[in-house]
Enzyme design. Structure first.
Site, PDB file in Angstrom:
ATOM      1  N   GLY A 100       0.744  -1.243   0.000  1.00 49.63           N
ATOM      2  CA  GLY A 100       0.000   0.000   0.000  1.00 49.63           C
ATOM      3  C   GLY A 100       0.776   1.297   0.000  1.00 49.63           C
ATOM      4  N   ASP A 120      -8.189 -10.603  -8.221  1.00 48.89           N
ATOM      5  CA  ASP A 120      -7.078 -10.802  -9.144  1.00 48.89           C
ATOM      6  C   ASP A 120      -7.244  -9.777 -10.254  1.00 48.89           C
ATOM      7  OD1 ASP A 120      -5.328 -11.566 -11.132  1.00 48.89           O
ATOM      8  OD2 ASP A 120      -5.704 -13.712 -10.898  1.00 48.89           O
ATOM      9  N   ASP A 167       2.310  -2.134 -10.816  1.00 49.72           N
ATOM     10  CA  ASP A 167       3.590  -2.541 -10.233  1.00 49.72           C
ATOM     11  C   ASP A 167       3.459  -4.011  -9.856  1.00 49.72           C
ATOM     12  OD1 ASP A 167       6.291  -1.523  -9.112  1.00 49.72           O
ATOM     13  OD2 ASP A 167       5.433  -2.625  -7.430  1.00 49.72           O
ATOM     14  N   CYS A 179      10.765  -3.624  -9.485  1.00 45.55           N
ATOM     15  CA  CYS A 179      11.995  -3.439  -8.718  1.00 45.55           C
ATOM     16  C   CYS A 179      13.020  -4.469  -9.187  1.00 45.55           C
ATOM     17  CB  CYS A 179      11.757  -3.524  -7.216  1.00 45.55           C
ATOM     18  SG  CYS A 179      10.943  -5.041  -6.661  1.00 45.55           S
TER      19      CYS A 179
END
Length: 604
Positions: free
Chosen positions: A318, A366, A386, A474
């Protein structure tokens, strides 16, 4: 702290040089808690299997509620793992008997006896009993504890031999299994003290043979030494939650830590490396968020406008969701999806702490099964995606390189494969990705992740009225970044999407030649950019590409949402009036009887 080095004498011999780096700041009786916790964490990390199942990140384990001395423990775990390549060899040459760690893969830091309070003996067998297997030799020191204590002996504050006192458990036999020694000191510490000279002599020999003057040079000379050295160098970044206070106010209240505003993300403050704010009242209240700069890039690059409706496709835990909420403000709306129930609860807690409950709608779903063309998403104008990734860009801060080196795996910081495979000598190979290189050979997990990421990106393109979309990972692997963008571009063009050069002042861009428009992409290097490795691609499309029907539905949805917000504001004002006892009371102006007097309020 002390540093071990090697100096030559007239006759060519060498010895260990101990340079005092400062006095012990924590009494040994209390520091022993950190030794125990650190050994438990090291045991868990080294006991994880080859795919890291059964383990966790260093940060996750050291920030657990049952770790009392979090900051010293985190530092000690990192330094212990970093020095294992030399301490393991020194312990072996010194002939120190090592016992296997007990139950290193169990849930919780402590394994057996994890419910016992720290500093208490488990099962009455001694202070370090939680580390010792029942069948272990009574004279042997648990492996991970030996690594921790060897680090303290050679490079840390040392281990003091304590004055005689009444034993707190044990039978007075210094060799009793996990018990107290004759001086009341744990037998494991006494065993390491007895072997101290041999351990230092072995360390001296290792450094002499390697030609290095100190342990730091020895470690840097090992394969992947650059990766190991780069782990703890990042600044501390903190995002100001502008739903609760301004950046200026946060800077003023945190002035004693000397923050500066980040040059690229204006709501991020930068502090010196190692600045500890975990227990700061502003963190607990949600006024500031301990969020890495790299993690702030997706929302900053997306640049949603105030009042916009946005989607966070894979939202938990979050931090990016609440960043979006702060950018769109109280008049905006965020749909936050995550399929995992536990992660969704954490997302909901973080949203509540940030004061974003009226902005964020948390939904368990989902994302690939969400219908972007559903009527409730007609007003969506920005999408943040992301998705799950390999996390290769965070390997340094997670401690993956430290763990790999401590596990005896080959660490190569110059050749990036993005995967792990058997080396020529049978040892498992752990290859940190090269900072700027391509990554031609990938393991199956990265390949599967890239396929999922592509499906998610293509699905995100389908929101009919969306104008901006950010895709981020990332990861530093080309397969998860430029390759995914390259594969998605044909469908993007069909729907009117194109790459946008987001954050024009950002210096590092996509891999040249990997995809058309690489100069638009954002990359962060974990070794050179003072943050974790990261990748962001921003897509945009203009009004003409959206279509009349989608625009009409979006405008209708925005009008309906605006009317609903006005009604809520009226209800809130009426509620406040009732609470003040003013319901049904209105102010009118009555002219003063005095000549030239101003009208005064008369309440009816």
């Amino acid at each position: 702290r002390t540093r071990v080095g090697v100096e030559g004498s007239v006759d060519g011999s060498v010895w260990v040089r101990r340079e005092k780096m400062g006095k012990r700041s924590i009494p040994q009786s209390r520091l022993r808690l950190a030794w125990l916790d650190s050994a438990l964490i090291v045991a868990k990390l080294l006991g994880a299997d080859g795919n890291r199942r059964g383990g966790a990140s260093i940060k996750t384990l050291t920030l657990r509620d049952d770790v009392r001395l979090k900051r010293p423990t985190h530092a000690l775990v990192c330094e212990t793992l970093k020095h294992v390549p030399i301490t393991r060899l020194a312990l072996e040459r010194a002939g120190v008997a090592l016992a296997p760690d007990f139950n290193a893969r169990s849930d919780g830091v402590g394994g057996r006896g994890a419910e016992a309070p720290h500093g208490a003996a488990a099962d009455g067998d001694g202070f370090y009993a939680r580390l010792r297997a029942p069948e272990a030799d009574g004279d042997a020191v648990p492996r991970s504890l030996a690594f921790v204590l060897a680090y303290e002996l050679l490079f840390g504050a040392g281990i003091e031999e304590e004055e005689s006192r009444s034993p707190a458990g044990g039978n007075g036999n210094g060799g009793a299994k996990g018990g107290k020694g004759r001086r009341g000191q744990p037998a494991e510490e006494l065993a390491m003290l007895r072997a101290a000279k041999a351990i230092r002599r072995a360390t001296r020999s290792i450094l002499s043979e390697s030609g290095e003057r100190d342990a730091e040079g020895y470690l840097l000379a090992q394969p992947g030494g650059r990766a190991l050295a780069a782990v703890p160098t990042h600044s501390r970044h903190v995002r100001v939650n502008t739903l609760k206070l301004s950046v200026d106010e946060a800077t003023r209240r945190l002035a004693r830590h000397r923050p500066r505003v980040d040059p690229h993300v204006p709501d991020v403050l930068v502090f010196r490396p190692g600045t500890d704010l975990h227990d700061h009242p502003m963190v607990r209240s949600g006024e500031i968020v301990l969020q890495g700069k790299a993690s702030c890039l997706p929302a900053a690059a997306l640049e949603p406008k105030r009042g916009w409706v946005c989607v966070d496709c894979c939202a938990a835990p979050g931090n990016k969701t609440t960043h979006l909420a702060a950018l769109v403000g109280e008049g905006g709306r965020i749909f936050a999806f995550d399929a995992d129930g536990k992660r969704l609860k954490r997302l909901a807690r973080n949203v509540a702490t940030a004061g974003a409950g009226d902005v964020v709608s948390v939904r368990r779903a989902d994302f690939l099964e969400v219908d972007p063309r559903g009527p409730e998403y007609a007003g969506v104008r920005a999408v943040l995606l992301d998705p799950s990734c390999s996390g290769s860009g965070t390997a340094g801060t997670r401690g993956d390189y430290l763990i790999a080196a401590a596990r005896g795996e080959t660490v190569d910081g110059t050749v990036g494969t993005g995967g792990a495979e058997g080396g020529a000598d049978g040892a498992r190979k752990f290859d940190p990705p090269a900072p700027h290189g391509h990554h031609p050979r990938l393991d199956k997990r990265v390949d599967a992740l890239a396929q999922f990421q592509l499906r998610a990106l293509l699905h995100a393109f389908e929101f009919p009225a969306a104008e901006r979309l950010s895709y981020s990972t990332c990861s530093v692997h080309e397969a998860e970044n430029e390759a995914v963008v390259r594969a998605a571009l044909p469908r993007a063009a069909e729907l009117g999407w194109r790459l946008c050069r987001a954050m024009p002042g950002w210096p590092r861009r996509g891999l040249e030649g990997a995809v058309e428009g690489a100069e638009c992409l954002i990359r962060a290097d974990q070794f050179e950019d003072d943050m974790e490795g990261f990748f962001v691609a921003v897509f945009v499309r203009d009004e003409r590409s959206i279509g009349k029907e989608a625009r009409a539905a979006r405008d209708a949805a925005e009008k309906s949402r605006k009317n609903a917000a006005e009604e809520r504001d009226k209800e809130r004002e009426a509620k406040r009036a009732r609470e003040r006892g003013e319901e049904g009371v209105r102010a009118v102006l009555k002219k003063s009887k005095k000549k030239g007097g101003r009208p005064s309020a008369l309440f009816r």
